[in-house]
Motif scaffolding. Structure first.
Motif, PDB file in Angstrom:
ATOM      1  N   ASN A 173      42.191  35.848  41.504  1.00  0.00           N
ATOM      2  CA  ASN A 173      43.471  35.639  40.949  1.00  0.00           C
ATOM      3  C   ASN A 173      44.448  35.308  42.108  1.00  0.00           C
ATOM      4  OD1 ASN A 173      46.084  35.741  39.708  1.00  0.00           O
ATOM      5  ND2 ASN A 173      46.210  37.931  39.654  1.00  0.00           N
ATOM      6  N   HIS A 233      45.046  32.166  34.700  1.00  0.00           N
ATOM      7  CA  HIS A 233      46.057  33.319  34.859  1.00  0.00           C
ATOM      8  C   HIS A 233      47.341  32.568  34.573  1.00  0.00           C
ATOM      9  CE1 HIS A 233      43.483  36.518  36.344  1.00  0.00           C
ATOM     10  NE2 HIS A 233      42.869  35.744  37.098  1.00  0.00           N
ATOM     11  N   VAL A 285      51.461  33.858  34.209  1.00  0.00           N
ATOM     12  CA  VAL A 285      52.551  34.884  34.376  1.00  0.00           C
ATOM     13  C   VAL A 285      53.850  34.397  33.897  1.00  0.00           C
ATOM     14  CG1 VAL A 285      53.534  36.362  36.029  1.00  0.00           C
ATOM     15  CG2 VAL A 285      51.095  35.807  36.535  1.00  0.00           C
ATOM     16  N   HIS A 320      51.732  38.992  31.834  1.00  0.00           N
ATOM     17  CA  HIS A 320      50.484  38.523  32.325  1.00  0.00           C
ATOM     18  C   HIS A 320      49.652  38.033  31.299  1.00  0.00           C
ATOM     19  CE1 HIS A 320      50.629  39.554  36.593  1.00  0.00           C
ATOM     20  NE2 HIS A 320      51.416  40.597  36.144  1.00  0.00           N
TER      21      HIS A 320
END
Lengths: 188, 259
Positions: free
Chosen positions: A20, A163, A165, A174
């Protein structure tokens, strides 16, 4: 790599196998790392330290530009030793959602949408064509996911998990999309 | 007893007197009373409260900017007793130490470690001739393992954890009041803790406080963030004359009725 767009909500995407690379530097501010990850991680940690101290002193959450400036200072002052760039995105009370880019040498610039990383070259056209200001959160998420999927499809060194956000005034969300769940296009 | 000779500087800098005293440190304790304020901190079962007087001497002062409660980290707060400028300097150092710990070790500094650090720094001031000792700091926070904590460190560099403590002008009286309360009962609820702290100040200073005359800092296990509590709810107990009347036994049920 990272893709950000600033509208009513803020989306920051990253993917890289299982690493991440989207780091939370404060409650409503996130930073995507690029370049040498060791350098980027060290810089991010130092930035978190400066930002938390600044925020405690000011007795208010820090501005996104403050976070970006802290990263910029570190990158610029140590440009001889470091190889790290950042995309900083977040929300603050003064200017709402914002996106800033700190390049390798330490230039700081604000942009409504930005992309970075090895696969980003493949999606400049898509982003330029499909980005429009003031998209809703769902449109942003779709736009970002599509862009990522296209880049992952073409770039042989990108892949894995996406990922995302979403940063808004009220909170942080998330979203993690495994590679096989990303949208498919004609090139596959 | 034969007096050793002293060059006469033992009152001026922090070197020992012939009796083995550090006059400057003792004067530093006296200096805490300069502000004319008293602060009280109490630890409950799942919360820690710190209460201090809010005196705004000048009508022209903006009351919102006058405070002795400071946030050190998200989850640790403190009340400073002593000279205001010294207090601000110590708070700044505490903030730096806490941020530095987080940066170096990757996790938030525990309350006792922060107090220890400030105490160690204070001790250095009692040895260095060029620095003078600073004021007294009471820290509150919720420790992950040990629950709510109240720690106090003083100008001598001594620090300790407390069930309840006081600092400032009426420190002695407040401490005896708290001792009696602690003897009776130790695991207070949130409401009871606030009652104890405010009634302690009220009794010892013989003042019926209005909400604007107090500053309250709160940490609880449910919400470990250090916050300045709006204790209007507790003052609703007796809104008839707009003044808080502490009443340990009855106040809790009164508060519930007011809701």
């Amino acid at each position: 790599y990272c893709l950000n767009d600033s509208t009513s909500s803020q989306i920051s995407l990253h993917y890289g196998y299982t690493i991440n690379k989207v780091i939370q530097v404060h409650d409503r501010i996130f930073s995507c790392m690029a370049g040498s990850l060791a350098d980027a991680q060290a810089v991010t940690k130092a930035a978190k330290f400066h930002l938390s101290f600044h925020s405690v002193q000011m007795e208010t959450p820090p501005l996104v530009i403050a976070a970006a400036s802290v990263l910029k200072e570190l990158c610029y002052k140590n440009k001889d030793e470091l190889q790290a760039g950042f995309i900083t995105a977040g929300w603050d009370r003064k200017k709402g959602p914002q996106v800033y880019v700190v390049s390798l040498g330490g230039m700081l610039i604000s942009q409504p949408v930005t992309i970075g990383g090895s696969g980003s070259t493949y999606i400049y056209g898509y982003v330029d064509a499909k980005y429009k200001p003031n998209m809703s959160k769902e449109e942003c998420l779709q736009f970002a996911t599509n862009a990522l999927a296209l880049a992952m499809g073409r770039d042989n060194v990108s892949g894995g998990v996406a990922h995302l956000v979403v940063v808004t005034e009220t909170g942080v969300e998330h979203v993690v999309v495994p590679g096989d769940k990303l949208p498919k296009f004609h090139n596959e | 007893m034969s007096r050793g000779s002293s060059a006469g500087f033992d009152r001026h800098i922090t070197i020992f007197s012939p009796e083995g005293r550090l006059y400057q440190v003792e004067y530093a304790f006296k200096a805490i009373n300069q502000g004319g304020l008293t602060s009280v901190a109490v630890r409950g079962k799942d919360c820690a409260i710190v209460v201090t007087q809010k005196k705004v001497p000048d009508k022209l002062l903006d009351a919102a900017t006058v405070t002795h409660l400071f946030r050190i980290t998200d989850n640790i707060g403190c009340v400073m007793s002593g000279m205001t400028a010294d207090s601000k300097s110590q708070v700044q150092r505490a903030r730096y130490e806490a941020a530095n710990w987080q940066y170096k070790y990757g996790y938030e500094i525990p309350v006792d470690m922060l107090c220890k650090r400030i105490a160690d720094i204070s001790q250095v001031y009692t040895q260095n001739a060029e620095m003078r000792p600073l004021g007294c700091m009471i820290l509150i926070g919720v420790d992950e393992e040990h629950g709510p904590q109240v720690y106090k460190c003083d100008p001598a560099g001594y620090y300790c954890g407390f069930k309840a403590t006081a600092a400032g002008v009426k420190q002695t009286e407040a401490t005896s009041f708290l001792e009696k309360k602690v003897k009776k009962k130790l695991d207070w609820t949130f409401d009871q803790t606030i009652e104890t702290a405010i009634s302690c100040l009220s009794t010892v200073l013989s003042i019926d406080f209005k909400p604007s005359e107090l500053e309250v800092g709160v940490v609880t296990t449910q919400d470990p963030k250090f916050s300045q509590s709006v204790i209007a709810a507790h003052f609703e107990c007796d809104m008839s004359n707009g003044v808080f009347t502490p009443n340990m036994k009855g106040a809790q049920s009164q508060c519930k009725d007011a809701d």
